[in-house]
Every structure is written in structure tokens, then in C-alpha cells.
Design a protein around this motif. Sequence first.
Motif, PDB file in Angstrom:
ATOM      1  N   CYS A 350       0.866  -1.170   0.000  1.00  0.00           N
ATOM      2  CA  CYS A 350       0.000   0.000   0.000  1.00  0.00           C
ATOM      3  C   CYS A 350       0.910   1.230   0.000  1.00  0.00           C
ATOM      4  O   CYS A 350       1.622   1.491   0.976  1.00  0.00           O
ATOM      5  N   LEU A 351       0.904   1.984  -1.087  1.00  0.00           N
ATOM      6  CA  LEU A 351       1.797   3.118  -1.273  1.00  0.00           C
ATOM      7  C   LEU A 351       1.003   4.418  -1.294  1.00  0.00           C
ATOM      8  O   LEU A 351       0.013   4.543  -2.015  1.00  0.00           O
ATOM      9  N   GLU A 352       1.451   5.390  -0.497  1.00  0.00           N
ATOM     10  CA  GLU A 352       0.836   6.714  -0.539  1.00  0.00           C
ATOM     11  C   GLU A 352       1.706   7.662  -1.357  1.00  0.00           C
ATOM     12  O   GLU A 352       2.896   7.805  -1.102  1.00  0.00           O
ATOM     13  N   LEU A 353       1.102   8.327  -2.329  1.00  0.00           N
ATOM     14  CA  LEU A 353       1.771   9.406  -3.041  1.00  0.00           C
ATOM     15  C   LEU A 353       1.560  10.668  -2.209  1.00  0.00           C
ATOM     16  O   LEU A 353       0.439  11.157  -2.079  1.00  0.00           O
ATOM     17  N   HIS A 354       2.647  11.180  -1.645  1.00  0.00           N
ATOM     18  CA  HIS A 354       2.513  12.254  -0.659  1.00  0.00           C
ATOM     19  C   HIS A 354       3.435  13.438  -0.934  1.00  0.00           C
ATOM     20  O   HIS A 354       3.105  14.580  -0.622  1.00  0.00           O
ATOM     21  N   THR A 355       4.608  13.187  -1.518  1.00  0.00           N
ATOM     22  CA  THR A 355       5.568  14.255  -1.754  1.00  0.00           C
ATOM     23  C   THR A 355       5.199  15.061  -3.001  1.00  0.00           C
ATOM     24  O   THR A 355       4.397  14.623  -3.838  1.00  0.00           O
ATOM     25  N   PHE A 356       5.833  16.212  -3.135  1.00  0.00           N
ATOM     26  CA  PHE A 356       5.604  17.059  -4.306  1.00  0.00           C
ATOM     27  C   PHE A 356       5.925  16.287  -5.587  1.00  0.00           C
ATOM     28  O   PHE A 356       5.154  16.312  -6.548  1.00  0.00           O
ATOM     29  N   SER A 357       7.055  15.602  -5.591  1.00  0.00           N
ATOM     30  CA  SER A 357       7.462  14.872  -6.796  1.00  0.00           C
ATOM     31  C   SER A 357       6.474  13.768  -7.144  1.00  0.00           C
ATOM     32  O   SER A 357       6.050  13.622  -8.290  1.00  0.00           O
ATOM     33  N   SER A 358       6.081  12.972  -6.137  1.00  0.00           N
ATOM     34  CA  SER A 358       5.227  11.817  -6.409  1.00  0.00           C
ATOM     35  C   SER A 358       3.841  12.217  -6.881  1.00  0.00           C
ATOM     36  O   SER A 358       3.161  11.438  -7.549  1.00  0.00           O
ATOM     37  N   LEU A 359       3.405  13.441  -6.541  1.00  0.00           N
ATOM     38  CA  LEU A 359       2.083  13.910  -6.941  1.00  0.00           C
ATOM     39  C   LEU A 359       2.126  14.755  -8.208  1.00  0.00           C
ATOM     40  O   LEU A 359       1.097  15.279  -8.644  1.00  0.00           O
ATOM     41  N   VAL A 385      -4.489  17.273  -0.880  1.00  0.00           N
ATOM     42  CA  VAL A 385      -3.051  17.522  -0.749  1.00  0.00           C
ATOM     43  C   VAL A 385      -2.495  18.054  -2.068  1.00  0.00           C
ATOM     44  O   VAL A 385      -1.654  18.969  -2.084  1.00  0.00           O
ATOM     45  N   ILE A 386      -2.962  17.503  -3.169  1.00  0.00           N
ATOM     46  CA  ILE A 386      -2.535  17.974  -4.494  1.00  0.00           C
ATOM     47  C   ILE A 386      -2.908  19.434  -4.668  1.00  0.00           C
ATOM     48  O   ILE A 386      -2.106  20.253  -5.132  1.00  0.00           O
ATOM     49  N   ALA A 387      -4.138  19.780  -4.277  1.00  0.00           N
ATOM     50  CA  ALA A 387      -4.600  21.169  -4.390  1.00  0.00           C
ATOM     51  C   ALA A 387      -3.778  22.089  -3.489  1.00  0.00           C
ATOM     52  O   ALA A 387      -3.414  23.204  -3.888  1.00  0.00           O
ATOM     53  N   HIS A 388      -3.463  21.596  -2.272  1.00  0.00           N
ATOM     54  CA  HIS A 388      -2.692  22.402  -1.333  1.00  0.00           C
ATOM     55  C   HIS A 388      -1.287  22.682  -1.871  1.00  0.00           C
ATOM     56  O   HIS A 388      -0.734  23.768  -1.648  1.00  0.00           O
ATOM     57  N   LYS A 389      -0.733  21.719  -2.580  1.00  0.00           N
ATOM     58  CA  LYS A 389       0.605  21.900  -3.164  1.00  0.00           C
ATOM     59  C   LYS A 389       0.542  22.654  -4.492  1.00  0.00           C
ATOM     60  O   LYS A 389       1.564  22.849  -5.143  1.00  0.00           O
ATOM     61  N   GLN A 390      -0.693  23.052  -4.877  1.00  0.00           N
ATOM     62  CA  GLN A 390      -0.922  23.817  -6.100  1.00  0.00           C
ATOM     63  C   GLN A 390      -0.402  23.079  -7.333  1.00  0.00           C
ATOM     64  O   GLN A 390       0.222  23.657  -8.226  1.00  0.00           O
ATOM     65  N   LEU A 391      -0.697  21.775  -7.352  1.00  0.00           N
ATOM     66  CA  LEU A 391      -0.320  20.940  -8.482  1.00  0.00           C
ATOM     67  C   LEU A 391      -1.533  20.653  -9.357  1.00  0.00           C
ATOM     68  O   LEU A 391      -2.679  20.754  -8.913  1.00  0.00           O
ATOM     69  N   GLU A 392      -1.268  20.240 -10.583  1.00  0.00           N
ATOM     70  CA  GLU A 392      -2.338  19.866 -11.499  1.00  0.00           C
ATOM     71  C   GLU A 392      -2.994  18.574 -10.993  1.00  0.00           C
ATOM     72  O   GLU A 392      -2.287  17.631 -10.609  1.00  0.00           O
ATOM     73  N   PRO A 393      -4.316  18.502 -10.959  1.00  0.00           N
ATOM     74  CA  PRO A 393      -4.994  17.290 -10.461  1.00  0.00           C
ATOM     75  C   PRO A 393      -4.586  16.056 -11.261  1.00  0.00           C
ATOM     76  O   PRO A 393      -4.266  16.149 -12.453  1.00  0.00           O
ATOM     77  N   ILE A 394      -4.578  14.901 -10.571  1.00  0.00           N
ATOM     78  CA  ILE A 394      -4.334  13.631 -11.249  1.00  0.00           C
ATOM     79  C   ILE A 394      -5.531  12.720 -11.023  1.00  0.00           C
ATOM     80  O   ILE A 394      -6.273  12.874 -10.049  1.00  0.00           O
ATOM     81  N   THR A 395      -5.725  11.780 -11.921  1.00  0.00           N
ATOM     82  CA  THR A 395      -6.845  10.843 -11.817  1.00  0.00           C
ATOM     83  C   THR A 395      -6.338   9.445 -11.520  1.00  0.00           C
ATOM     84  O   THR A 395      -5.149   9.143 -11.697  1.00  0.00           O
ATOM     85  N   ALA A 396      -7.260   8.583 -11.077  1.00  0.00           N
ATOM     86  CA  ALA A 396      -6.905   7.195 -10.806  1.00  0.00           C
ATOM     87  C   ALA A 396      -6.390   6.515 -12.072  1.00  0.00           C
ATOM     88  O   ALA A 396      -5.443   5.719 -12.023  1.00  0.00           O
ATOM     89  N   GLU A 397      -6.988   6.836 -13.206  1.00  0.00           N
ATOM     90  CA  GLU A 397      -6.557   6.228 -14.459  1.00  0.00           C
ATOM     91  C   GLU A 397      -5.143   6.651 -14.838  1.00  0.00           C
ATOM     92  O   GLU A 397      -4.359   5.845 -15.349  1.00  0.00           O
ATOM     93  N   GLU A 398      -4.810   7.898 -14.555  1.00  0.00           N
ATOM     94  CA  GLU A 398      -3.456   8.365 -14.848  1.00  0.00           C
ATOM     95  C   GLU A 398      -2.431   7.665 -13.963  1.00  0.00           C
ATOM     96  O   GLU A 398      -1.320   7.370 -14.404  1.00  0.00           O
TER      97      GLU A 398
END
Length: 453
Positions: A350-359, A385-398
Motif C-alpha cells: 500500500c503506497l501513498e503518493l505524498h511528496t511534491f514529486s510523487s504527486l 493535498v494535491i490542491a494544497h501543493k498547487q499541483l495539477e490534479p491527477i486521476t486514478a486512471e493516470e
Amino acid sequence: MKQVHFIAVGGSAMHNIAIALHTKGYKVTGSDDEVFEPSRSRLAKHGLLPAEMGWNPERIHAGLDSVIVGMHARPDNPELLKAQELGLTIYSYPEFIYSQSKNKQRIVVAGSHGKTTTTSMIMHVLAYHKRKFDYLVGAQLEGFDTMCKLTEDAPIIVIEGDEYFSSPIDRTPKFLRYQHHIGLVSGIAWDHINVFPTEEIYVRQFDHFADATPKGGILIYNDKDPLGSVICKKERPDVLQVPFQTHPAQIIDGVTHLVTSAGKVPVPFFGQHNLLNVSGAQHLCAKIGISEEMFYEAIQSFKGAANRLELVKQNSITALYKDFAHAPSKVRATTKALKEQYPQRKLFVCLELHTFSSLNKKFLKEYEGALNMADTAIVYFNPEVIAHKQLEPITAEEVKTAFKKADLQVYNDSKSLAEMLENYDWSGTNLALMSSGNFDGISANELAEKIVK
């Protein structure tokens, strides 16, 4: 009595340095806008927790000998601006560590992966043989009260050096600020895309680290790492270059044994990445007066650094591990290690994508195949968390496309994830929780109590 003020005292390294200076006899003050555990309890124990959260320029005065600013602060931090206005001595914490160790032999362990464990192994061996040394490491280690120690009389200091910026006003990688005499590079794999947008820029930092090795210095490196070996093999007749490879080992009755010239040595850790780490640690220790016999005697009792492939709980049919793994290279290494150590069991990761790079959507492709050795794999991320880091949203399919694992499951609700894990049949299956976060409130210890009966 010297007076030092920490701006962003709640940081992992910052609060440990604050405690080390307090122990040394300094008058220490600090500030932060938020302080989380375990920093909060540790600072409170020593009377160093700020009475009020937030930034207050009145804390900065001419009586301060120096101000240490952490990465959590911004360049326009009001306390930092006041310190600059008063002309006070301002350090990043790597600069301050250097100022405290100018008269010591400085050992710096660098690398995209393995540096915490390698540093911890070196520290454990030195402590086992009662050698005097100072240190700075990025994880809690059994037998050490804090992650930093600064004294007047220790002849050496062992430092875990990372490539991230030193402070909000100093964009120099931390490991360059320590000015090592002995450097170790465990391996190089692109990370920190937020500050190193291309692999070329990222790798260049390690090139600078290798070049910074002084005349008469020592550079120890992983000879099997494609990038690290190229960088560290430069023609430098004035530098002793020491390559290392994976330590020979055998797994006997589920226990890893190091194969040495004096026989087989049982150790409590496992995995090819840890066999690289222990080899690097042994080669470095040999350069500071630790014989092979001494090293192998000590390493048998090394329990590992906190959250680095750490066994939480086990029984005869299952085991739960937690690991700091978040970068692609770390995920691959941990997954491979667990699968090889328990070939008779299935592996659930079970892996969490949490860092700026991983997201980061552009970086996701670096995870291709990272979970392929897992029998069941889940990737969790929190859209907030993605929104808080002001990153482009990602989807489950991506995410599924990036990992290229057909049966990969993707969750973005921690409650649903926790419920599924608690009700899963763990007979003959091990679970690995991999993250630099906490899956938005999922406690590995509490989960272990529920699923490892």
C-alpha cells in the motif's frame, strides 16, 4: 551563554539541533506556525516549545549570537526580515552544523536512497565500540536520544547529507555546506522535481558533491549505480576513491547472513538495498579505524532506523512493515526486498503518493514497474493535498497508466482504505505500508493490532 534563535524550530532536523544546543548549554529560543509530533513532545520535554505559534519579530533582538532559519520559513518571514535588518548572523542549519564542526573530521553520507540507513549503521558501529563522535541523521535510531549531537571534544562528526536546498534564502544543496573530508554516495535516482525540474539538474548536484571532495579526501561510492559510478570515478589522483558493491549474503531459515572472510554473520535486516548500505558503511568504517572484525561484531545488533523497512508486528502467518519509501527507486527496492525475504508469502503493498514529486503528473511515469513484484498493490493519494501543493490534479486512471500494473487499485479516501485493510484476509500475506506521510490518519501500529492477531 550563547543565544540562538530557530525560525521554523519544528522541522525534523531543526528541533533536534535545537535540543542538541540546549544540551550543550546554549540559550535556545524558537518559533513556528505549527509544530507536529514527534517534534512537539520532544521540544516540550526540554522546555523549548514556543509558548505561542506564529511569527513575531519581537523575538529577534541584538542580543542573539545567531539565527538559524529552516526550509519551512519563507524568504519574507517577518522574523527573518528583522534579523537581516539588525545585521545578525544568519545560518541555514547545514551552515550552522559546519560552524560547529570546523575542527572535526566531517563524514557526509549522500545519495537519493539509503543515506539514512547507511548513516545509522555507521553511528551504531561507532557507538557499539564507544567511539566519541557527533552526528546528524534523518531518523530516530535505537540507542540514541536525539537525531543530532554536538559536542566540543568529539574528533569526528557523521552527517546524513541530502541534496535539497539549505534554506529559503540559500539554494545550495545541504550536502555541499558540510564541506566533507570523507564522502559516500549510495546511489542516484531523480527526485525533488519541485526544485530540480530535470534529471540533468538533479544529477549535477551530486557531481558538485564529488568535486567538492578535498585534496587528501576520500570518496566512497556504489560501483554498481550507473550515475553514481560515472560521477565518482573521475580522475582525481589527490582523492582516494573507494568503490563498493552489494555485500555477499545468504538467507538461512529466514534470517539474512553476511558472508565474510571469517564466516557467516547473522543480521536483523534484509534486502539487496540494505546489503548495499551495509557494504558502504563497512568500507567507510574501515577508513576511520574500525576493523572488519569490529564492524561485523557490532552490526549484528543493528535494529535499523525508524520507518525504514521497520517491522511493526508479526505472527506465524503475516507481518506488517512500514517504510519511508516514496521515491520510485525506494519503492522498487523495498518491494523486491520483502518479496525475496518471504518467498512463500504473498505481498500486499500500500503506497501513498505524498511528496511534491510523487504527486506531480510529469513525474508519475518514473514509477513504471515499481510495484510489479507485489501480488496486490494499492496506491493512495489525497486530492486535497494535491490542491494544497498547487499541483495539477491527477486521476486514478493516470496513476494506473503511470505504474503500468494492470491490477493496480487506486484509493483517495483513507477511511475506505482503512476499512478494506482491516477486513482483508491476511493469512499467508504480508502488508507493507510505504509513505513519507501517514495515509491521512491510518496508524500502522493501530492497524497492526487489528490485523495481526
